[in-house]
Design a protein around this motif. Structure first.
Motif, PDB file in Angstrom:
ATOM      1  N   ASN A 154       0.705  -1.565  -0.072  1.00  0.00           N
ATOM      2  CA  ASN A 154      -0.339   0.134   0.043  1.00  0.00           C
ATOM      3  C   ASN A 154       0.966   1.373   0.070  1.00  0.00           C
ATOM      4  O   ASN A 154       0.736   2.087   0.224  1.00  0.00           O
ATOM      5  CB  ASN A 154      -0.975   0.042   1.025  1.00  0.00           C
ATOM      6  N   GLY A 155       2.007   1.392  -0.516  1.00  0.00           N
ATOM      7  CA  GLY A 155       2.896   2.217  -0.883  1.00  0.00           C
ATOM      8  C   GLY A 155       3.706   2.724  -0.003  1.00  0.00           C
ATOM      9  O   GLY A 155       4.652   2.796  -0.414  1.00  0.00           O
ATOM     10  N   THR A 156       4.125   1.433   1.197  1.00  0.00           N
ATOM     11  CA  THR A 156       5.235   1.476   1.950  1.00  0.00           C
ATOM     12  C   THR A 156       5.666   0.664   1.199  1.00  0.00           C
ATOM     13  O   THR A 156       5.443  -0.791   1.210  1.00  0.00           O
ATOM     14  CB  THR A 156       4.661   1.488   3.510  1.00  0.00           C
ATOM     15  N   ALA A 159      -4.712  -5.108  -3.188  1.00  0.00           N
ATOM     16  CA  ALA A 159      -4.781  -5.169  -4.839  1.00  0.00           C
ATOM     17  C   ALA A 159      -4.388  -6.591  -4.939  1.00  0.00           C
ATOM     18  O   ALA A 159      -5.174  -6.947  -5.849  1.00  0.00           O
ATOM     19  CB  ALA A 159      -3.922  -4.436  -5.366  1.00  0.00           C
ATOM     20  N   LYS A 160      -3.490  -7.158  -3.949  1.00  0.00           N
ATOM     21  CA  LYS A 160      -3.125  -8.293  -4.344  1.00  0.00           C
ATOM     22  C   LYS A 160      -4.038  -9.655  -3.979  1.00  0.00           C
ATOM     23  O   LYS A 160      -4.166 -10.759  -3.726  1.00  0.00           O
ATOM     24  CB  LYS A 160      -1.640  -9.037  -3.506  1.00  0.00           C
ATOM     25  N   ALA A 161      -5.112  -9.257  -2.608  1.00  0.00           N
ATOM     26  CA  ALA A 161      -6.088 -10.227  -1.409  1.00  0.00           C
ATOM     27  C   ALA A 161      -6.930 -10.058  -2.960  1.00  0.00           C
ATOM     28  O   ALA A 161      -7.927 -10.929  -3.054  1.00  0.00           O
ATOM     29  CB  ALA A 161      -6.609  -9.809  -1.131  1.00  0.00           C
ATOM     30  N   GLY A 219     -11.928   2.318  -3.104  1.00  0.00           N
ATOM     31  CA  GLY A 219     -10.611   2.857  -4.591  1.00  0.00           C
ATOM     32  C   GLY A 219      -9.164   1.905  -3.964  1.00  0.00           C
ATOM     33  O   GLY A 219      -8.657   2.097  -2.488  1.00  0.00           O
ATOM     34  N   ALA A 220      -9.451   1.183  -4.697  1.00  0.00           N
ATOM     35  CA  ALA A 220      -7.842  -0.026  -4.029  1.00  0.00           C
ATOM     36  C   ALA A 220      -6.717   0.483  -5.247  1.00  0.00           C
ATOM     37  O   ALA A 220      -5.642   0.135  -5.345  1.00  0.00           O
ATOM     38  CB  ALA A 220      -7.995  -1.169  -4.435  1.00  0.00           C
ATOM     39  N   GLY A 221      -6.673   1.784  -5.949  1.00  0.00           N
ATOM     40  CA  GLY A 221      -5.512   1.877  -6.883  1.00  0.00           C
ATOM     41  C   GLY A 221      -5.484   3.408  -6.468  1.00  0.00           C
ATOM     42  O   GLY A 221      -5.438   3.312  -5.557  1.00  0.00           O
TER      43      GLY A 221
END
Length: 694
Positions: free
Chosen positions: A260-262, A501-503, A618-620
């Protein structure tokens, strides 16, 4: 009175999912509604009442705080920390904020930390109130199906029980008549079972709570469907111990993990590794299997630890699991049962003891001193009289140790096995505790096992992904940080973190895509589903949208199963919404409001400002929603389409579906209203005639 404008089944919905035919736009349809009045009155206040899974409790309360004002999370389980720990407690949840990469009039920032009830409120609907008690998936389903008050009941044999903190420490303490007679909704990480539906329809008798009526006679047909996508993290503390000088010893993880961006370093675990660990077969972090997975570089801290000490003693592995009837345990055990018995997925000579999905870990009372954990939690199944089918396996993996929110305790009795290591090897038995929050706290405790001059931690457990960094709900660590291991993707050489996203990738694409009942690849209604699911009697029948069990059974059938997905993060389940077809008018509209927001259908706030569909789901990266920030997502777009089409509107797209009368409220008729019109008729489902409604 504030006004509220809805737009459900919008022409364009951007979810941030991987593009595919299955992620097509929702069918075009727009409704405009005036404000919905406050829910209730329900047992003393104007709020929706709910209980159940702890996995999504923070996300749910965060949504409530964006819709209305001043919501807190109710912790109802015994053993919670804090001054009100003996009677439950109310906890504040950090406010959510949606900040798209390119804000615009139709994709606006929503800062839910600003809460007021004025005409210029930034809240979506200032009149809304919702209350939720996190007490475990099993408790939530019981309250839903029994349609009675199971909170604060008389203790059995002097044991503790589940409290309703909104009554015991909250605003209703002065009103003895404010007890919740029943719920309006529940959430469970465990899918609905035939026994749940049978008791919902017919009522029955519970050994603890007595006779119950069942919900159908008051609230109509059962409504249950997957709403949240729940990755279960394999969580560990980055600090595995302290050396003789008191310096932290930190795992020497070699692989970058982006979550998640980290980006941070994370240990990798393939199926053989995590199956071995959670079956109690791999008992030390210096095991050769773990070393081989991590670039054959020593996992020990090369500055504050030594190769000699690590080779001799390493860090004994200490397992952490759930004491309550836990949906997270159900997701966890379902995956282990599906993959750990496959060839090559256990260390040589070890055997998988996870035989089935269950809300309780593998347990054998006679192998555990006939231990009775009801002295810790009344409704636990870890007691001698429980049917063996309630457990994920028939070999005991549960110790006599439990965590009370502050310290590890022992249940008593010399014949009861300890969860503590012996020398340099872990016991292979789980320390258990109430709720996912306590699992995270236990893993995060400071090192406490003394061995040859150092003090070690070494704990590992399973917890919903909202509890690990970078979630805003990650439990603060005494030392180190609680992170998720990167798990093997299917049978590939790839590894994934428990991100939204992976889920979502676990649902598959194309021919392997897991679709809702009676749906095409977009989620539109198509009768004639050939997949077999269970009915209330437990018999195999074709999947239909009118069968509540079908909505989750289809997740675990076919060539791609969510129990062992071919792609994406492997340990994934769903959190189910449990509701009713029939509600009172204000409750019905409030339920539709909350579900519509989660699914991206509510598109205007109380001042007619835009709410982007991605605000919550939102997931993007460009439109990272409030739910996704907590590492939990919403079901993929075909499921969103099917849910809105089935439960939030009387479908005009299919006469066959409309005739099934599955909708909670026909919001399509409310499209006739405008901002200046009086509140329209509530337009309930005709099957609710003569019923009181929840």
């Amino acid at each position: 009175m504030m006004k509220l404008k809805y737009s459900l089944l919008a022409a364009t919905v951007t979810t941030g999912l991987v593009a595919s035919p299955a992620h097509a736009a929702l069918p075009p349809f727009t409704q405009v509604m005036p404000v919905l009045p406050a829910a209730g009155p329900n047992d003393g206040d104007n709020a929706l009442h709910g209980a159940g899974a702890t996995s999504i409790q923070n996300l749910l309360v965060r949504e409530f705080n964006c819709v209305g004002i001043d919501h807190k999370r109710g912790d109802g389980q015994p053993g919670q920390s804090g001054a009100a720990g003996s009677t439950g407690s109310l906890k504040s949840v950090p406010a959510g904020k949606y900040t798209p990469a390119a804000p615009s009039a139709t994709n606006a920032v929503l800062d839910c930390s600003v809460a007021d009830s004025s005409a210029s409120s930034t809240n979506i609907q200032p009149l809304f109130q919702g209350k939720y008690v996190g007490a475990g998936s099993g408790f939530g389903r019981k309250m839903w199906r029994q349609y009675k008050d199971n909170f604060d009941g008389s203790p059995t044999n002097g044991t503790t029980h589940v409290f309703n903190p909104f009554n015991t420490v909250g605003e209703n303490t002065a009103s003895p008549d404010a007890r919740w007679s029943h719920l309006q909704y529940a959430f469970s990480d465990t899918p609905i079972a035939p026994s749940d539906l049978t008791e919902y329809n017919n009522g029955g008798t519970d050994s603890v709570t007595g006779t119950f009526p069942g919900a159908a006679s008051s609230a109509g047909a059962a409504v249950s469907f997957p709403l949240f996508v729940l990755p279960i993290a394999v969580a560990y503390n980055t600090v595995y111990g302290k050396n003789a000088s008191g310096a932290n010893m930190t795992f020497n993880a070699q692989f970058d993990a982006t979550f998640n961006g980290t980006t941070y370093k994370s240990l990798r675990l393939n199926r053989q590794a995590y199956c071995g660990i959670f079956n109690g077969a791999i008992k030390n972090w210096n095991d050769p299997i773990l070393k081989a997975l991590n670039k054959r570089i020593a996992l020990f801290d090369t500055v504050n630890d030594t190769a000699t000490r690590w080779a001799a003693d390493g860090a004994p592995i200490r397992l952490v699991g759930r004491l309550d009837n836990s949906g997270s345990t159900d997701v966890f055990s379902r995956h282990l049962a599906a993959v750990c018995s496959l060839t090559g997925n256990m260390p040589t000579g070890a055997t998988n003891v996870f035989a089935r999905a269950a809300e309780n870990l593998p347990y054998k009372a006679s192998a555990n001193g006939n231990l009775d954990f009801t002295v810790v939690r009344e409704d636990t199944n870890y007691k001698p009289s429980t049917a063996q089918s309630k457990f994920a396996g028939d070999t005991n993996l549960v110790s006599g140790d439990y965590f009370d929110g502050t310290a590890i305790q022992h249940i008593g009795g010399t014949s009861t096995p300890s969860g503590a290591p012996s020398g340099n090897l872990g016991s292979g038995l789980y320390i258990v505790t109430n709720g996912g929050g306590n699992v995270a706290k236990l893993i995060n405790l400071a090192p406490d096992y003394a061995l040859n001059g150092v003090t070690l931690n070494g704990k590992i457990g399973y917890v919903s992904a909202d509890a690990i960094v970078p979630s805003p709900d990650a439990t603060p660590a005494t030392v180190g940080a609680l992170v998720g291991a990167s798990l093997q993707v299917g049978t590939t050489t790839l590894y994934a973190q428990p991100s939204v996203a992976k889920a979502l990738q676990a649902f598959g694409t194309g021919a392997t895509q897991i679709l809702p009942p009676e749906s095409d690849s977009t989620g539109a209604y198509v009768p004639g589903d050939t997949r077999l699911v269970r009915n209330a009697a437990g018999a195999s029948v074709a999947a239909t949208r009118s069968n509540p069990i079908a909505w989750t059974d289809v997740l675990y059938s076919g060539s791609n199963s969510l129990a062992a997905p071919a792609d994406g993060y492997p340990m994934v389940g769903t959190t189910q919404f449990f509701g009713y077809t029939c509600y009172t008018a204000s409750n019905r509209q409030a339920i539709v409001n909350i579900l519509g927001l989660a699914l991206g259908g509510v598109k205007k706030n109380s001042q007619y400002g835009a709410i982007n569909p991605n605000t919550f789901k939102g997931a993007g990266a460009a439109n990272f929603g409030i739910f996704s920030q907590g590492n939990i997502g919403i079901v993929p777009l075909p499921w969103q389409t099917a849910l809105i089409q089935t439960f939030l509107s009387k479908s005009t797209l299919s006469a066959d579906l409309a005739a099934k009368n599955l909708w909670i409220q026909d919001v399509t008729e409310l499209a006739k209203s405008t901002r200046t019109n009086p509140t329209p008729t509530s337009n309930p489902n005709p099957t609710c005639s003569g019923l009181t409604g929840a």
